[in-house]
Design a protein around this motif. Sequence first.
Motif, PDB file in Angstrom:
ATOM      1  N   SER A  82      48.578  19.966 -13.382  1.00  0.00           N
ATOM      2  CA  SER A  82      47.309  19.285 -14.497  1.00  0.00           C
ATOM      3  C   SER A  82      46.519  20.195 -14.543  1.00  0.00           C
ATOM      4  O   SER A  82      46.722  21.585 -15.639  1.00  0.00           O
ATOM      5  CB  SER A  82      46.939  17.930 -13.185  1.00  0.00           C
ATOM      6  OG  SER A  82      45.831  17.518 -13.988  1.00  0.00           O
ATOM      7  N   ARG A  83      44.524  19.743 -14.816  1.00  0.00           N
ATOM      8  CA  ARG A  83      43.823  20.540 -15.586  1.00  0.00           C
ATOM      9  C   ARG A  83      42.815  20.625 -14.970  1.00  0.00           C
ATOM     10  O   ARG A  83      41.902  20.996 -14.783  1.00  0.00           O
ATOM     11  CB  ARG A  83      43.444  18.726 -16.092  1.00  0.00           C
ATOM     12  CG  ARG A  83      44.068  19.074 -17.639  1.00  0.00           C
ATOM     13  CD  ARG A  83      43.675  18.290 -18.320  1.00  0.00           C
ATOM     14  NE  ARG A  83      44.419  18.043 -19.646  1.00  0.00           N
ATOM     15  CZ  ARG A  83      43.939  16.849 -20.717  1.00  0.00           C
ATOM     16  NH1 ARG A  83      42.916  16.518 -20.752  1.00  0.00           N
ATOM     17  NH2 ARG A  83      45.263  16.725 -22.025  1.00  0.00           N
ATOM     18  N   GLY A  84      43.131  20.711 -13.140  1.00  0.00           N
ATOM     19  CA  GLY A  84      42.106  21.950 -12.340  1.00  0.00           C
ATOM     20  C   GLY A  84      40.992  21.013 -11.808  1.00  0.00           C
ATOM     21  O   GLY A  84      40.677  21.271 -11.208  1.00  0.00           O
ATOM     22  N   ARG A  85      41.158  19.210 -12.270  1.00  0.00           N
ATOM     23  CA  ARG A  85      40.125  18.202 -11.604  1.00  0.00           C
ATOM     24  C   ARG A  85      40.322  17.750 -10.111  1.00  0.00           C
ATOM     25  O   ARG A  85      42.000  16.621 -10.382  1.00  0.00           O
ATOM     26  CB  ARG A  85      39.595  17.382 -12.739  1.00  0.00           C
ATOM     27  CG  ARG A  85      38.580  16.473 -12.921  1.00  0.00           C
ATOM     28  CD  ARG A  85      37.991  16.159 -13.883  1.00  0.00           C
ATOM     29  NE  ARG A  85      38.817  14.368 -13.927  1.00  0.00           N
ATOM     30  CZ  ARG A  85      38.029  13.305 -14.452  1.00  0.00           C
ATOM     31  NH1 ARG A  85      37.114  13.819 -15.700  1.00  0.00           N
ATOM     32  NH2 ARG A  85      38.854  12.573 -15.002  1.00  0.00           N
ATOM     33  N   LEU A  86      40.082  17.263  -9.331  1.00  0.00           N
ATOM     34  CA  LEU A  86      40.499  16.025  -8.398  1.00  0.00           C
ATOM     35  C   LEU A  86      39.695  15.198  -8.379  1.00  0.00           C
ATOM     36  O   LEU A  86      38.218  15.338  -9.141  1.00  0.00           O
ATOM     37  CB  LEU A  86      40.671  16.929  -7.327  1.00  0.00           C
ATOM     38  CG  LEU A  86      41.062  18.521  -7.118  1.00  0.00           C
ATOM     39  CD1 LEU A  86      40.749  19.006  -6.080  1.00  0.00           C
ATOM     40  CD2 LEU A  86      42.472  17.929  -7.414  1.00  0.00           C
ATOM     41  N   HIS A  87      40.171  14.108  -8.460  1.00  0.00           N
ATOM     42  CA  HIS A  87      39.227  12.653  -8.757  1.00  0.00           C
ATOM     43  C   HIS A  87      39.488  12.222  -6.978  1.00  0.00           C
ATOM     44  O   HIS A  87      40.474  11.480  -6.290  1.00  0.00           O
ATOM     45  CB  HIS A  87      40.087  11.547  -9.538  1.00  0.00           C
ATOM     46  CG  HIS A  87      39.464  10.537  -9.823  1.00  0.00           C
ATOM     47  ND1 HIS A  87      37.883  10.536  -9.390  1.00  0.00           N
ATOM     48  CD2 HIS A  87      39.184   9.037  -8.770  1.00  0.00           C
ATOM     49  CE1 HIS A  87      37.766   8.886  -9.763  1.00  0.00           C
ATOM     50  NE2 HIS A  87      38.660   8.318  -9.360  1.00  0.00           N
ATOM     51  N   ILE A  88      38.664  11.644  -6.161  1.00  0.00           N
ATOM     52  CA  ILE A  88      38.370  11.254  -4.800  1.00  0.00           C
ATOM     53  C   ILE A  88      38.445   9.636  -4.904  1.00  0.00           C
ATOM     54  O   ILE A  88      38.106   8.787  -6.000  1.00  0.00           O
ATOM     55  CB  ILE A  88      37.648  11.340  -3.807  1.00  0.00           C
ATOM     56  CG1 ILE A  88      37.680  12.725  -4.012  1.00  0.00           C
ATOM     57  CG2 ILE A  88      37.323  10.675  -2.372  1.00  0.00           C
ATOM     58  CD1 ILE A  88      35.952  13.045  -3.100  1.00  0.00           C
ATOM     59  N   ILE A  96      45.164  13.139  -9.227  1.00  0.00           N
ATOM     60  CA  ILE A  96      45.396  14.060 -11.308  1.00  0.00           C
ATOM     61  C   ILE A  96      45.778  13.578 -11.863  1.00  0.00           C
ATOM     62  O   ILE A  96      46.375  13.103 -12.050  1.00  0.00           O
ATOM     63  CB  ILE A  96      46.095  15.611 -10.021  1.00  0.00           C
ATOM     64  CG1 ILE A  96      47.503  15.042  -9.954  1.00  0.00           C
ATOM     65  CG2 ILE A  96      45.374  15.964  -8.886  1.00  0.00           C
ATOM     66  CD1 ILE A  96      48.175  16.512  -9.987  1.00  0.00           C
ATOM     67  N   HIS A  97      45.354  14.481 -13.024  1.00  0.00           N
ATOM     68  CA  HIS A  97      46.219  12.922 -14.445  1.00  0.00           C
ATOM     69  C   HIS A  97      46.317  13.807 -15.279  1.00  0.00           C
ATOM     70  O   HIS A  97      46.469  15.676 -15.307  1.00  0.00           O
ATOM     71  CB  HIS A  97      44.830  12.545 -14.576  1.00  0.00           C
ATOM     72  CG  HIS A  97      44.455  11.986 -14.112  1.00  0.00           C
ATOM     73  ND1 HIS A  97      43.431  11.906 -13.084  1.00  0.00           N
ATOM     74  CD2 HIS A  97      44.611  10.454 -14.043  1.00  0.00           C
ATOM     75  CE1 HIS A  97      42.618  10.700 -12.627  1.00  0.00           C
ATOM     76  NE2 HIS A  97      43.144   9.772 -13.554  1.00  0.00           N
ATOM     77  N   HIS A  98      47.057  13.414 -16.032  1.00  0.00           N
ATOM     78  CA  HIS A  98      47.645  14.657 -17.537  1.00  0.00           C
ATOM     79  C   HIS A  98      48.701  15.350 -17.125  1.00  0.00           C
ATOM     80  O   HIS A  98      49.140  16.458 -17.802  1.00  0.00           O
ATOM     81  CB  HIS A  98      46.267  15.791 -17.606  1.00  0.00           C
ATOM     82  CG  HIS A  98      45.330  14.742 -18.690  1.00  0.00           C
ATOM     83  ND1 HIS A  98      45.155  13.611 -19.694  1.00  0.00           N
ATOM     84  CD2 HIS A  98      44.452  14.597 -17.991  1.00  0.00           C
ATOM     85  CE1 HIS A  98      44.674  13.167 -19.897  1.00  0.00           C
ATOM     86  NE2 HIS A  98      43.315  13.386 -19.075  1.00  0.00           N
ATOM     87  N   GLY A 335      33.117  10.618  -7.857  1.00  0.00           N
ATOM     88  CA  GLY A 335      34.562  11.456  -6.710  1.00  0.00           C
ATOM     89  C   GLY A 335      34.974  12.634  -7.745  1.00  0.00           C
ATOM     90  O   GLY A 335      36.774  12.704  -7.243  1.00  0.00           O
ATOM     91  N   ASP A 336      34.680  13.382  -8.700  1.00  0.00           N
ATOM     92  CA  ASP A 336      34.762  14.359  -9.179  1.00  0.00           C
ATOM     93  C   ASP A 336      34.823  15.588  -9.453  1.00  0.00           C
ATOM     94  O   ASP A 336      33.372  15.555  -8.894  1.00  0.00           O
ATOM     95  CB  ASP A 336      35.069  14.143 -10.843  1.00  0.00           C
ATOM     96  CG  ASP A 336      35.680  13.206 -11.540  1.00  0.00           C
ATOM     97  OD1 ASP A 336      37.028  12.420 -10.885  1.00  0.00           O
ATOM     98  OD2 ASP A 336      34.837  12.322 -12.177  1.00  0.00           O
ATOM     99  N   ALA A 342      36.803  23.323  -4.962  1.00  0.00           N
ATOM    100  CA  ALA A 342      38.295  22.974  -3.536  1.00  0.00           C
ATOM    101  C   ALA A 342      38.077  24.320  -2.942  1.00  0.00           C
ATOM    102  O   ALA A 342      38.551  23.714  -1.355  1.00  0.00           O
ATOM    103  CB  ALA A 342      39.168  22.172  -4.194  1.00  0.00           C
ATOM    104  N   ARG A 343      39.190  25.146  -3.182  1.00  0.00           N
ATOM    105  CA  ARG A 343      39.345  26.559  -2.505  1.00  0.00           C
ATOM    106  C   ARG A 343      37.964  26.947  -1.687  1.00  0.00           C
ATOM    107  O   ARG A 343      38.090  27.247  -0.650  1.00  0.00           O
ATOM    108  CB  ARG A 343      39.748  27.578  -3.239  1.00  0.00           C
ATOM    109  CG  ARG A 343      41.141  27.028  -3.907  1.00  0.00           C
ATOM    110  CD  ARG A 343      41.452  28.127  -4.109  1.00  0.00           C
ATOM    111  NE  ARG A 343      42.944  27.048  -5.268  1.00  0.00           N
ATOM    112  CZ  ARG A 343      43.422  27.186  -6.522  1.00  0.00           C
ATOM    113  NH1 ARG A 343      42.025  27.329  -7.772  1.00  0.00           N
ATOM    114  NH2 ARG A 343      44.135  26.649  -6.796  1.00  0.00           N
ATOM    115  N   LEU A 344      37.325  27.169  -2.199  1.00  0.00           N
ATOM    116  CA  LEU A 344      36.030  27.709  -1.368  1.00  0.00           C
ATOM    117  C   LEU A 344      35.360  26.637  -0.328  1.00  0.00           C
ATOM    118  O   LEU A 344      35.428  27.436   1.126  1.00  0.00           O
ATOM    119  CB  LEU A 344      34.721  27.709  -2.538  1.00  0.00           C
ATOM    120  CG  LEU A 344      35.020  28.898  -3.665  1.00  0.00           C
ATOM    121  CD1 LEU A 344      33.972  29.157  -4.329  1.00  0.00           C
ATOM    122  CD2 LEU A 344      35.381  30.300  -2.675  1.00  0.00           C
TER     123      LEU A 344
END
Length: 699
Positions: A82-88, A96-98, A335-336, A342-344
């Motif tokens: 995807s594009r590295g963005r997460l949505h709660i 995740i999108h795209h 929520g984005d 996220a890893r940190l």
Amino acid sequence: MQSFRTEIENPIVEKDIIELAKKIELFNTGKIDEEKFRSLRLARGVYGQRQEGVQMIRIKLPYGKVLSNQLRRIADVSDEYSRGRLHITTRQDIQIHHVDLNRTPQLWADLEKDDVTLREACGNTVRNVTASETAGIDINEPFDVSPYADAVFKFFLRNPICQEMGRKFKVSFSSSDEDTGLSYMHDLGFIAKIENGVRGFKVMLGGGLGSQPRHADELYSFLPTDKIIPVMEGVLRIFDRHGERKSRAKARMKFLIKDIELDAFKALVEEEQNAIEFKSVPIDFESYKSSKPVSVEAPIVEIKDKKAFEIWKSTNLVPQKQEGYVAIGVKVLLGDFYTDKARLLANLVEKYATGEIRLSLRQNILIPFVKEELVPFFYTELDKLGFAEAGYNKAVDITACPGTDTCNLGIASSTGIAAELERVIKTEYPQYLENKDLVIKISGCMNACGQHTMANIGFQGMSVRTPDKLVAPALQVLLGGGNLGDGNGLFADKVVKIPSRRGPEALRIILNDFEANAQGKSFLEYYKATGERYFYDLLNDLQDVTNLTQADFIDWGTDEKYEKAIGVGECAGVVIDLISTLFLESEEKIENARVSFADNVFSGAIYHAYSSMINSAKALLLSENISTNTQAGIISQFDEVFISNGKLDLGTTFSELVYQIREFKPTKEFASAYIENANQFLENVKAYRNVENKPVSLN
């Protein structure tokens, strides 16, 4: 496909992923129609989005629990596919999108390496089981509901009784009478109770939001914990059999309850218990694997902005029943968040807390088991990530669905207006930074994924037409909704519809009036005292569309002129005709029944056989151009059209043949006979069709 076999240890999961890969190939080569393929991919968490050629992937995270290794895995998958963005989401999932459709099987396989699933995250299935994010640490909870939510999730995942229902089915668990799981707006809601030393739940049934919200009914005031799975199985079986399948507007549980009424539905559920294999399912809560807090020395840190730190502590620390610990609420705008953060965050909670986060219904993150002496350290570390904004679960913390950003059903922007309203509150009404009694929610359409219909102040994306027939983005303003606790709630009134650009002004008018006149009342109390008409008169001038400017035709969050474009909905929208080649699916279901039988899962085998007979009967009815709806309707129609007039001789009526499922206990002997009944019925209807030489109509 070979890589799936070598990398995934669980053969059931492996089979799922290989099946998805095969069906994608069949779809790409035109060997499977779009409607049939859509139903399969939705049940595997693969969802169409507004942009063509790409998919949204919904990652199912039961009761919002995410371990550090799982969060890192999700971040890796988002970066890769995807594009590295997460949505709660408001159901404690991550989206995740795209994503390229052809890459979804490998994406799923990668997630499963850390026990993360896509299965039944979308579609007409039991969706993600949600729960209070404070479960396990809640100072008011009689017990931790996490083991029970977990057991329900596992029992009904891949369960044949809930794979092809008329619509989706939503379940929640609330840890206390505060009902933070919002039981009153769910198909089934469970509120933790203890009676005479026995653990159990108050059970709410038939709630829902959408364009016609319905308050759930109380099914049981107290149900022991060992009965929640048998009761839920009974509810699902009745919903599957009697639920609407033709009209999407009437296909939710709430409409079935409205039609047949609670007492009749409850009687059907209790009658169905005879056909259910397990009358009691004790849940071993003591064996539930809880995360354990680490033992670590608190690093010495220097707080530079002590005032900001004190405000943050007052709004973002959540008391915890375990002595010496608190939970930290992380406010996540809309929520984005992104994979680097996220890893940190995953590393931080793994090293200094309990290696676990909980996603909340308000699209935020809760970090449990933070030692009190570690709070200053966590603040400095979260601040580095941009995760130290004050106002967790307060008025300034606005919930919003993705709206026109990615959703096919979005009519107007929800994220754009949410960001602007948060800015207005922060800059003009700073006192609301610590106000937890005011809840604001926004949805981009009537389906209420942003839960606007249960908010104190809600906004719904719409459009408005001027006298010159120009179309501008609009917002419906709703007021007076809220959670009252213990399974009780209020749904908001629709007050006015205004151009979207006037949303901030509407909020100012509402808050200014509240500030001036409430005299210590909560917003809900004040609204109840004044009423809908009062606020209609207050906001009415904003409805005027005769004086719009060019800016009014540009929605929030974009520079482009507004154009109303609504696609085909999938999550809350259509009821899919799941069957395009019904006889073929009947054969597949019989094979599934035989597999379950071989595994000694007799109740599952029986239900697969039942589904096969319903499919086969529907096929023959369609061959006569007879429209079908509910499963119960198909059964009675088949007898009327083919049995009563002697067209087809089964030696009995179809209803007597099929309804053995509710007459006999799910024994090995009955399962064997019932599978053979289904196979013979399929052969009979295929032979009849061949004689008649009438191909099945799929219209």
